[in-house]
Design a protein around this motif. Structure first.
Motif, PDB file in Angstrom:
ATOM      1  N   LYS A   1       0.834  -1.202   0.000  1.00  0.00           N
ATOM      2  CA  LYS A   1       0.000   0.000   0.000  1.00  0.00           C
ATOM      3  C   LYS A   1       0.872   1.257   0.000  1.00  0.00           C
ATOM      4  O   LYS A   1       0.613   2.203  -0.738  1.00  0.00           O
ATOM      5  CB  LYS A   1      -0.919  -0.014   1.219  1.00  0.00           C
ATOM      6  N   ARG A   2       1.935   1.251   0.815  1.00  0.00           N
ATOM      7  CA  ARG A   2       2.842   2.402   0.877  1.00  0.00           C
ATOM      8  C   ARG A   2       3.490   2.625  -0.487  1.00  0.00           C
ATOM      9  O   ARG A   2       3.562   3.754  -0.977  1.00  0.00           O
ATOM     10  CB  ARG A   2       3.916   2.166   1.938  1.00  0.00           C
ATOM     11  N   GLU A   3       3.952   1.547  -1.127  1.00  0.00           N
ATOM     12  CA  GLU A   3       4.598   1.679  -2.433  1.00  0.00           C
ATOM     13  C   GLU A   3       3.622   2.182  -3.486  1.00  0.00           C
ATOM     14  O   GLU A   3       3.985   2.995  -4.328  1.00  0.00           O
ATOM     15  CB  GLU A   3       5.240   0.358  -2.841  1.00  0.00           C
ATOM     16  N   ARG A   4       2.384   1.709  -3.437  1.00  0.00           N
ATOM     17  CA  ARG A   4       1.377   2.196  -4.384  1.00  0.00           C
ATOM     18  C   ARG A   4       1.129   3.694  -4.199  1.00  0.00           C
ATOM     19  O   ARG A   4       1.026   4.433  -5.177  1.00  0.00           O
ATOM     20  CB  ARG A   4       0.063   1.433  -4.200  1.00  0.00           C
ATOM     21  N   ASN A   5       1.034   4.127  -2.939  1.00  0.00           N
ATOM     22  CA  ASN A   5       0.810   5.549  -2.671  1.00  0.00           C
ATOM     23  C   ASN A   5       1.985   6.395  -3.147  1.00  0.00           C
ATOM     24  O   ASN A   5       1.790   7.465  -3.730  1.00  0.00           O
ATOM     25  CB  ASN A   5       0.556   5.781  -1.173  1.00  0.00           C
ATOM     26  N   LEU A   6       3.209   5.915  -2.910  1.00  0.00           N
ATOM     27  CA  LEU A   6       4.388   6.641  -3.386  1.00  0.00           C
ATOM     28  C   LEU A   6       4.402   6.704  -4.911  1.00  0.00           C
ATOM     29  O   LEU A   6       4.702   7.747  -5.492  1.00  0.00           O
ATOM     30  CB  LEU A   6       5.666   5.974  -2.883  1.00  0.00           C
ATOM     31  N   ALA A   7       4.079   5.586  -5.549  1.00  0.00           N
ATOM     32  CA  ALA A   7       4.062   5.544  -7.013  1.00  0.00           C
ATOM     33  C   ALA A   7       3.044   6.546  -7.559  1.00  0.00           C
ATOM     34  O   ALA A   7       3.324   7.268  -8.522  1.00  0.00           O
ATOM     35  CB  ALA A   7       3.750   4.138  -7.504  1.00  0.00           C
ATOM     36  N   LYS A   8       1.873   6.621  -6.936  1.00  0.00           N
ATOM     37  CA  LYS A   8       0.859   7.589  -7.376  1.00  0.00           C
ATOM     38  C   LYS A   8       1.372   9.018  -7.246  1.00  0.00           C
ATOM     39  O   LYS A   8       1.158   9.839  -8.135  1.00  0.00           O
ATOM     40  CB  LYS A   8      -0.424   7.428  -6.561  1.00  0.00           C
ATOM     41  N   GLU A   9       2.056   9.312  -6.139  1.00  0.00           N
ATOM     42  CA  GLU A   9       2.616  10.656  -5.951  1.00  0.00           C
ATOM     43  C   GLU A   9       3.629  10.987  -7.043  1.00  0.00           C
ATOM     44  O   GLU A   9       3.814  12.144  -7.401  1.00  0.00           O
ATOM     45  CB  GLU A   9       3.283  10.771  -4.579  1.00  0.00           C
ATOM     46  N   GLN A  10       4.312   9.965  -7.556  1.00  0.00           N
ATOM     47  CA  GLN A  10       5.316  10.145  -8.603  1.00  0.00           C
ATOM     48  C   GLN A  10       4.691   9.997  -9.989  1.00  0.00           C
ATOM     49  O   GLN A  10       5.420   9.880 -10.982  1.00  0.00           O
ATOM     50  CB  GLN A  10       6.435   9.101  -8.446  1.00  0.00           C
ATOM     51  N   LEU A  11       3.363   9.970 -10.068  1.00  0.00           N
ATOM     52  CA  LEU A  11       2.633   9.779 -11.327  1.00  0.00           C
ATOM     53  C   LEU A  11       3.035   8.472 -12.007  1.00  0.00           C
ATOM     54  O   LEU A  11       3.080   8.383 -13.238  1.00  0.00           O
ATOM     55  CB  LEU A  11       2.829  10.977 -12.254  1.00  0.00           C
ATOM     56  N   CYS A  12       3.362   7.479 -11.201  1.00  0.00           N
ATOM     57  CA  CYS A  12       3.748   6.133 -11.651  1.00  0.00           C
ATOM     58  C   CYS A  12       4.957   6.148 -12.587  1.00  0.00           C
ATOM     59  O   CYS A  12       5.098   5.297 -13.456  1.00  0.00           O
ATOM     60  CB  CYS A  12       2.572   5.406 -12.300  1.00  0.00           C
ATOM     61  N   LYS A  13       5.836   7.124 -12.380  1.00  0.00           N
ATOM     62  CA  LYS A  13       7.046   7.220 -13.202  1.00  0.00           C
ATOM     63  C   LYS A  13       8.280   7.095 -12.336  1.00  0.00           C
ATOM     64  O   LYS A  13       8.330   7.612 -11.219  1.00  0.00           O
ATOM     65  CB  LYS A  13       7.082   8.544 -13.964  1.00  0.00           C
TER      66      LYS A  13
END
Length: 107
Positions: free
Chosen positions: A32-44
């Protein structure tokens, strides 16, 4: 009411089940934490600007290593491809790591 006597084997099984539950909960919170971080980075990936989900392995990276005094917080983490994570993690040169980090911040 019937009481069941716990044997050593039963106790080991219960402790193992509790440990598995704990590990499962940790795994799900990490995902969940990694998904949230990825979203903040626009999945890039912040290094190559390619999608984090292009088939390459990804890793969470502590921007400032915990051993250097920072914490395991969302503000101190980025998600990037494992290739770049290895550049950050295994470089012994603090100046090089800092330059890589500044490059990421200035994107």
């Amino acid at each position: 009411m019937r009481h069941v006597m716990m044997t050593a084997d039963t106790e080991i099984i219960l402790k193992s089940a509790n440990m598995i539950t704990s590990l499962t909960n940790h795994y799900h919170s990490t995902i969940k934490r990694e998904r949230n971080l990825a979203k903040e980075q626009l999945c890039k990936c912040p290094v190559c600007d390619d999608s984090l989900y292009n088939g390459e392995e990804i890793h969470a990276h502590h921007i400032i290593p915990r051993k250097e005094g920072d914490k395991n917080t969302m503000r101190n983490l980025i998600i990037l491809h494992s290739e770049y994570h290895n550049h950050f993690t295994y470089s012994q040169d603090k100046d090089y790591r800092h330059a890589l980090f500044l490059g990421l911040k200035n994107r």
